[in-house]
Design an enzyme around this catalytic site. Structure first.
Site, PDB file in Angstrom:
ATOM      1  N   SER A  38      -7.426  15.043 -15.473  1.00 42.41           N
ATOM      2  CA  SER A  38      -7.357  14.511 -14.121  1.00 42.41           C
ATOM      3  C   SER A  38      -6.368  15.333 -13.316  1.00 42.41           C
ATOM      4  CB  SER A  38      -6.910  13.044 -14.167  1.00 42.41           C
ATOM      5  OG  SER A  38      -6.711  12.523 -12.877  1.00 42.41           O
ATOM      6  N   ASP A  89      -4.685  15.705  -9.270  1.00 44.11           N
ATOM      7  CA  ASP A  89      -4.465  15.485  -7.848  1.00 44.11           C
ATOM      8  C   ASP A  89      -4.371  16.883  -7.232  1.00 44.11           C
ATOM      9  OD1 ASP A  89      -3.220  15.229  -5.331  1.00 44.11           O
ATOM     10  OD2 ASP A  89      -2.091  13.467  -5.928  1.00 44.11           O
ATOM     11  N   TYR A 106      -7.164  12.485  -2.696  1.00 39.64           N
ATOM     12  CA  TYR A 106      -7.074  11.096  -2.244  1.00 39.64           C
ATOM     13  C   TYR A 106      -7.423  10.988  -0.755  1.00 39.64           C
ATOM     14  CZ  TYR A 106      -5.132   9.403  -6.631  1.00 39.64           C
ATOM     15  OH  TYR A 106      -4.964   9.049  -7.945  1.00 39.64           O
ATOM     16  N   ASN A 124       0.581  22.305 -12.099  1.00 47.18           N
ATOM     17  CA  ASN A 124      -0.146  22.596 -13.325  1.00 47.18           C
ATOM     18  C   ASN A 124      -0.528  24.075 -13.434  1.00 47.18           C
ATOM     19  OD1 ASN A 124      -1.732  19.491 -12.649  1.00 47.18           O
ATOM     20  ND2 ASN A 124      -0.088  19.801 -14.131  1.00 47.18           N
ATOM     21  N   CYS A 182      -2.118  13.995 -18.258  1.00 45.40           N
ATOM     22  CA  CYS A 182      -3.188  14.558 -17.429  1.00 45.40           C
ATOM     23  C   CYS A 182      -3.611  15.922 -17.980  1.00 45.40           C
ATOM     24  CB  CYS A 182      -2.726  14.670 -15.983  1.00 45.40           C
ATOM     25  SG  CYS A 182      -2.428  13.060 -15.219  1.00 45.40           S
ATOM     26  N   HIS A 240      -9.668  15.745  -7.852  1.00 45.88           N
ATOM     27  CA  HIS A 240      -9.834  14.815  -6.744  1.00 45.88           C
ATOM     28  C   HIS A 240      -8.812  15.012  -5.633  1.00 45.88           C
ATOM     29  CE1 HIS A 240      -7.422  12.850  -9.977  1.00 45.88           C
ATOM     30  NE2 HIS A 240      -6.618  12.580  -8.966  1.00 45.88           N
TER      31      HIS A 240
END
Length: 283
Positions: free
Chosen positions: A181, A183, A223, A191, A160, A221
């Site tokens: 990407s 989350d 969820y 991160n 990612c 993003h």
């Protein structure tokens, strides 16, 4: 230090719904987000609107820098984030290249420390960068990348946060990190911590002062099953001031990182935070 909360709100305000085939879930998605961390002034980007556990993030980074390819090795240093992807990802469980329980394959640190060339040689990207920076060399290509399309089938997950580009300027070391990407409720704080610590560590072992770290996220993003908690709980909370990070000054070389360094060599001071929030995790 509101940049994390501002990003979450921007996803809610501007994001579009996307169905993710890997997880089987919908997510509210935004393309292109930029975060930056002032490592020079030690403004540690640990999220304060919920309790965040920085040591697991640092443990994961240490595993990457050591080239680990097994979830058991990550667990041994205090990181459990690879258990599910190594052992519960159906695509990986059915992959003929999987070696057995806890095997992650050729992901992340494996590529950074043992990138395979077509003729069978291994390239240690990280050591080459450390050697250059320690000599004051910046080739404009001091790049550590984990993104190897030729070996995606040999690992349990495409990286990612996939590339880190180091630069020397005005006597300081800078870092640009690129993430395909993210989350945002769960993974991104890991991160953020890792980008900050990577620059701080690399500056320390190569003899430079740290500057800023720039974190580019392409697909950010939230969820669907995380949205209510983010919108109605976390974003209602007021952030606290950023804490400070202290790294053991005895860490002086890449060999130190490879051998004896643990999460106990990293201390956070002045961390105030709100109560934890248990977000669902998408495997």
């Amino acid at each position: 230090m509101r940049q994390y909360e501002d990003l979450c709100q921007r996803i809610i305000d501007e994001g579009e719904w996307v169905y993710n085939e890997r997880t089987g879930k919908r997510c509210l998605t935004l393309i292109n987000a930029d975060l930056e961390y002032n490592v020079a002034d030690n403004e540690f980007p640990l999220v304060t609107t919920r309790k965040s556990f920085y040591k697991a993030a640092i443990a994961e980074l240490l595993g990457y820098l050591r080239g680990y390819d097994n979830a058991a090795d990550f667990r041994a240093i205090g990181c459990n984030t690879w258990n599910a992807n190594a052992n519960e990802n159906s695509a990986w469980l059915n992959n003929p290249h999987r070696k057995g329980e806890d095997d992650m394959g050729r992901v992340y640190g494996v590529q950074g420390r043992r990138w395979m060339t077509p003729d069978g040689r291994e390239i240690d990207q990280l050591k080459s960068i450390v050697d250059d920076l320690s000599k004051g060399i910046d080739s404009r290509g001091e790049i550590l990348t984990f993104y190897n399309p030729g070996e995606f089938e040999y690992g349990c997950l495409r990286p990612c946060m996939h590339t880190h580009h180091f630069s020397l300027l005005g006597g300081k070391l800078y870092l640009n990190s690129f993430q395909r990407s993210a989350d945002i409720p769960l993974g991104i704080n890991f991160n953020q911590v890792q980008v900050f610590v990577l620059l701080a560590l690399m500056a320390q072992i190569t003899g430079h002062k740290p500057g800023k770290a720039y974190h580019k996220i392409v697909n950010a993003h939230i969820y669907e099953d995380q949205l209510e908690l983010m919108r109605d709980v976390q974003l209602k909370r007021e952030p606290f001031p950023a804490p400070k990070l202290t790294i053991n000054p005895k860490i002086k070389t890449l060999a130190d990182i490879e051998t004896w360094v643990t999460t106990d060599d990293f201390k956070v001071e002045g961390y105030e935070c709100h109560e934890p929030i248990k977000y669902p995790f998408a495997v």
